[in-house]
Design a protein around this motif. Structure first.
Motif, short mmCIF file in Angstrom:
data_model
loop_
_atom_site.label_atom_id
_atom_site.label_comp_id
_atom_site.label_asym_id
_atom_site.label_seq_id
_atom_site.Cartn_x
_atom_site.Cartn_y
_atom_site.Cartn_z
N VAL A 59 0.85 -1.19 0.00
CA VAL A 59 0.00 0.00 0.00
C VAL A 59 0.89 1.24 0.00
O VAL A 59 1.78 1.37 0.83
N LEU A 60 0.65 2.14 -0.97
CA LEU A 60 1.45 3.37 -1.08
C LEU A 60 0.50 4.57 -1.09
O LEU A 60 -0.48 4.59 -1.85
N ALA A 61 0.78 5.53 -0.22
CA ALA A 61 -0.13 6.66 -0.04
C ALA A 61 -0.06 7.64 -1.21
O ALA A 61 1.01 7.85 -1.79
N ARG A 62 -1.19 8.20 -1.58
CA ARG A 62 -1.25 9.28 -2.57
C ARG A 62 -2.18 10.36 -2.01
O ARG A 62 -3.15 10.05 -1.34
N TRP A 63 -1.85 11.62 -2.34
CA TRP A 63 -2.71 12.73 -1.94
C TRP A 63 -3.47 13.20 -3.17
O TRP A 63 -2.88 13.77 -4.08
N MET A 72 2.58 12.93 -4.98
CA MET A 72 3.33 11.72 -4.62
C MET A 72 3.87 11.81 -3.19
O MET A 72 4.10 12.91 -2.68
N PRO A 73 4.12 10.66 -2.54
CA PRO A 73 4.55 10.65 -1.14
C PRO A 73 5.82 11.46 -0.87
O PRO A 73 5.95 12.03 0.21
N GLY A 74 6.74 11.51 -1.84
CA GLY A 74 7.95 12.30 -1.65
C GLY A 74 7.65 13.74 -1.25
O GLY A 74 8.45 14.39 -0.60
N PHE A 76 4.87 14.73 0.61
CA PHE A 76 4.10 14.97 1.84
C PHE A 76 4.45 14.05 3.02
O PHE A 76 4.08 14.35 4.15
N ILE A 77 5.15 12.94 2.79
CA ILE A 77 5.45 12.04 3.90
C ILE A 77 6.35 12.74 4.95
O ILE A 77 6.11 12.64 6.15
N GLY A 78 7.34 13.50 4.47
CA GLY A 78 8.21 14.25 5.38
C GLY A 78 7.42 15.20 6.25
O GLY A 78 7.60 15.25 7.47
N ASN A 117 3.54 0.61 4.99
CA ASN A 117 4.73 1.30 5.46
C ASN A 117 4.43 1.94 6.81
O ASN A 117 3.48 2.70 6.95
N ILE A 118 5.25 1.61 7.81
CA ILE A 118 5.01 2.10 9.16
C ILE A 118 6.20 2.95 9.61
O ILE A 118 7.34 2.53 9.52
N HIS A 119 5.88 4.15 10.09
CA HIS A 119 6.93 5.06 10.55
C HIS A 119 7.36 4.69 11.98
O HIS A 119 6.55 4.18 12.75
N ILE A 148 4.06 -5.45 8.19
CA ILE A 148 4.42 -4.05 8.33
C ILE A 148 5.85 -3.87 7.86
O ILE A 148 6.74 -4.68 8.15
N GLU A 149 6.05 -2.83 7.04
CA GLU A 149 7.36 -2.55 6.46
C GLU A 149 7.99 -1.40 7.24
O GLU A 149 7.39 -0.34 7.39
N ILE A 150 9.19 -1.67 7.74
CA ILE A 150 9.88 -0.65 8.52
C ILE A 150 11.23 -0.39 7.87
O ILE A 150 11.97 -1.32 7.57
N GLY A 257 7.73 -4.38 -8.93
CA GLY A 257 8.37 -3.39 -9.79
C GLY A 257 7.56 -3.08 -11.04
O GLY A 257 6.58 -3.76 -11.35
N PHE A 258 8.01 -2.04 -11.75
CA PHE A 258 7.28 -1.56 -12.92
C PHE A 258 7.21 -2.61 -14.03
O PHE A 258 6.38 -2.50 -14.92
N LEU A 259 8.10 -3.62 -14.02
CA LEU A 259 8.02 -4.68 -15.02
C LEU A 259 6.63 -5.31 -15.00
O LEU A 259 6.08 -5.65 -16.05
P1 C2E Z 1 9.08 2.52 -0.51
O1 C2E Z 1 8.36 2.01 0.69
O2 C2E Z 1 10.46 2.05 -0.73
O3 C2E Z 1 8.12 2.21 -1.75
C1 C2E Z 1 8.57 1.83 -3.01
C2 C2E Z 1 8.65 3.01 -3.96
O4 C2E Z 1 9.30 2.60 -5.15
C3 C2E Z 1 7.28 3.55 -4.39
O5 C2E Z 1 7.40 4.95 -4.58
C4 C2E Z 1 7.07 2.86 -5.74
O6 C2E Z 1 6.20 3.54 -6.62
C5 C2E Z 1 8.47 2.86 -6.27
N1 C2E Z 1 8.69 1.76 -7.24
C6 C2E Z 1 8.18 0.52 -7.21
N2 C2E Z 1 8.60 -0.22 -8.24
C7 C2E Z 1 9.42 0.58 -8.96
C8 C2E Z 1 10.18 0.39 -10.18
O7 C2E Z 1 10.20 -0.67 -10.80
N3 C2E Z 1 10.92 1.46 -10.61
C9 C2E Z 1 10.93 2.66 -9.96
N4 C2E Z 1 11.67 3.64 -10.47
N5 C2E Z 1 10.23 2.86 -8.82
C10 C2E Z 1 9.49 1.84 -8.33
P2 C2E Z 1 6.32 5.97 -3.98
O8 C2E Z 1 4.94 5.40 -4.06
O9 C2E Z 1 6.58 7.31 -4.60
O10 C2E Z 1 6.70 6.03 -2.43
C11 C2E Z 1 7.92 6.58 -2.01
C12 C2E Z 1 8.16 6.34 -0.53
O11 C2E Z 1 7.24 7.08 0.28
C13 C2E Z 1 7.99 4.88 -0.11
O12 C2E Z 1 9.13 4.14 -0.47
C14 C2E Z 1 7.80 5.04 1.38
O13 C2E Z 1 9.05 5.20 2.03
C15 C2E Z 1 7.04 6.36 1.46
N6 C2E Z 1 5.59 6.05 1.65
C16 C2E Z 1 4.65 5.85 0.70
N7 C2E Z 1 3.45 5.60 1.28
C17 C2E Z 1 3.66 5.62 2.62
C18 C2E Z 1 2.82 5.43 3.78
O14 C2E Z 1 1.61 5.13 3.69
N8 C2E Z 1 3.42 5.54 5.02
C19 C2E Z 1 4.74 5.84 5.16
N9 C2E Z 1 5.24 5.93 6.42
N10 C2E Z 1 5.56 6.02 4.11
C20 C2E Z 1 5.03 5.91 2.86
#
Ligand code: C2E
Ligand code: CA
Ligand code: CA
Ligand code: CA
Length: 279
Positions: A59-63, A72-74, A76-78, A117-119, A148-150, A257-259
């Protein structure tokens, strides 16, 4: 003189108020966004290397901003971490994901892996165990594997209550993954000390596969370490067939991954689930 002094005090307080409003605006905006349910989950498939079938998602957060579109999380997560809104955000995401997936449980492979993803601040919070329990209780028994991913550095820094915490997670059936493995610490001693279930190999190492023998050597070291310690491996950022083949040959269990797919919203995920996984 006293009028002059009063004027200065008034002016100073005006400037301070303005500064306060200005500096706290990002936090207030983000809080508003949470209240308006603008924070939404995207799902990225996690694939089993052996048969290239879906096993679950991260699960990856989006705004979803009403004016600016998808953020993208980059970006707003900070802010969420600094302003202590990361825990409310995560709780809200868990709630939405539970609703989303319960409504579609019959479309999901069984068991279905879900990674959040857990902070580290959330780790110090006893609520996290209850949040996980409630999440799992939403689903029929044995349909979901919650992980949970840490991030590695956070994990190592929160060591005081770590053994107890890991025990509690395992007792309620939650597994733990070290995220971005290899980027934070060079001392892997903690891996032997604690029972960690999965390692996520950072994209950095995957991107160097097949470059030079010395660069490939690093990922081989990580893989053999994980095998010795009986941990499952998830490779992140897999973008090419060569990387997929290499990782599969090396015995890496899971691929992300994107593949296979980018992170996608629920409706796209449901469509993708009805088709065989394509690369
Ligand atoms: P992360 O946990 O390492 O998540 C993987 C990131 O790599 C994701 O970016 C994903 O879109 C990207 N990714 C996956 N496969 C590929 C690929 O094949 N190629 C490339 N170039 N990128 C790939 P995203 O979604 O932008 O998230 C970035 C970071 O933001 C995450 O890294 C995580 O650290 C943080 N994040 C996202 N959602 C949450 C959340 O709900 N809670 C917390 N605490 N952090 C979050
Ligand atoms: Ca992650
Ligand atoms: Ca990662
Ligand atoms: Ca990362």
């Amino acid at each position: 003189v006293s009028y002059f002094l009063l004027a200065i005090i008034l002016f100073a307080s005006f400037v301070i108020s303005l500064l306060y409003i200005f500096l706290t605006a990002p936090r207030r905006n983000f809080q508003q966004a949470l209240l308006r349910n603008e924070l939404i989950p995207y799902y990225q498939p996690v694939i089993s290397a052996a048969d290239q079938k879906w096993c679950g998602v991260e699960v990856l957060a989006r705004w979803q901003h009403p004016k600016k579109g998808l953020i993208m999380p980059g970006q707003f997560i900070g802010l969420a971490e600094r302003s202590k809104l990361i825990i409310p955000m995560t709780k809200q995401l868990m709630k939405i994901v539970a609703e989303n997936l319960l409504a579609n449980i019959n479309c999901l492979p069984n068991p279905f892996y879900i990674g959040f993803n857990i902070h580290s601040s959330h780790l110090q919070h006893h609520d996290l165990i209850d949040d996980c329990k409630n999440f799992l209780a939403t689903f029929p028994p044995n349909t979901i594997t919650l992980t949970i991913e840490i991030v590695e550095s956070h994990f190592v820094e929160s060591t005081n209550n770590l053994p107890t915490l890991l025990n509690e997670f395992h007792k309620i059936g939650v597994t733990v993954a070290i995220d971005d493995f290899g980027t934070g610490y060079s001392n892997f001693g903690y891996l032997q000390k604690y029972k960690i279930d999965h390692l996520k190999i950072d994209r950095l190492f995957v991107s160097r596969i097949c470059n030079t023998p010395s660069e490939t050597h690093l990922i081989e070291t990580i893989i053999s370490l994980a095998k010795k310690l009986n941990m499952d491996l998830i490779a992140e950022g897999v973008e090419t067939i060569e990387q997929l083949h290499y990782l599969t040959r090396q015995g890496v269990e899971f691929i992300q991954g994107f593949l296979f797919s980018k992170p996608i919203p629920l409706n796209e995920m449901l469509v993708l689930l009805t088709k065989p996984m394509k690369r």
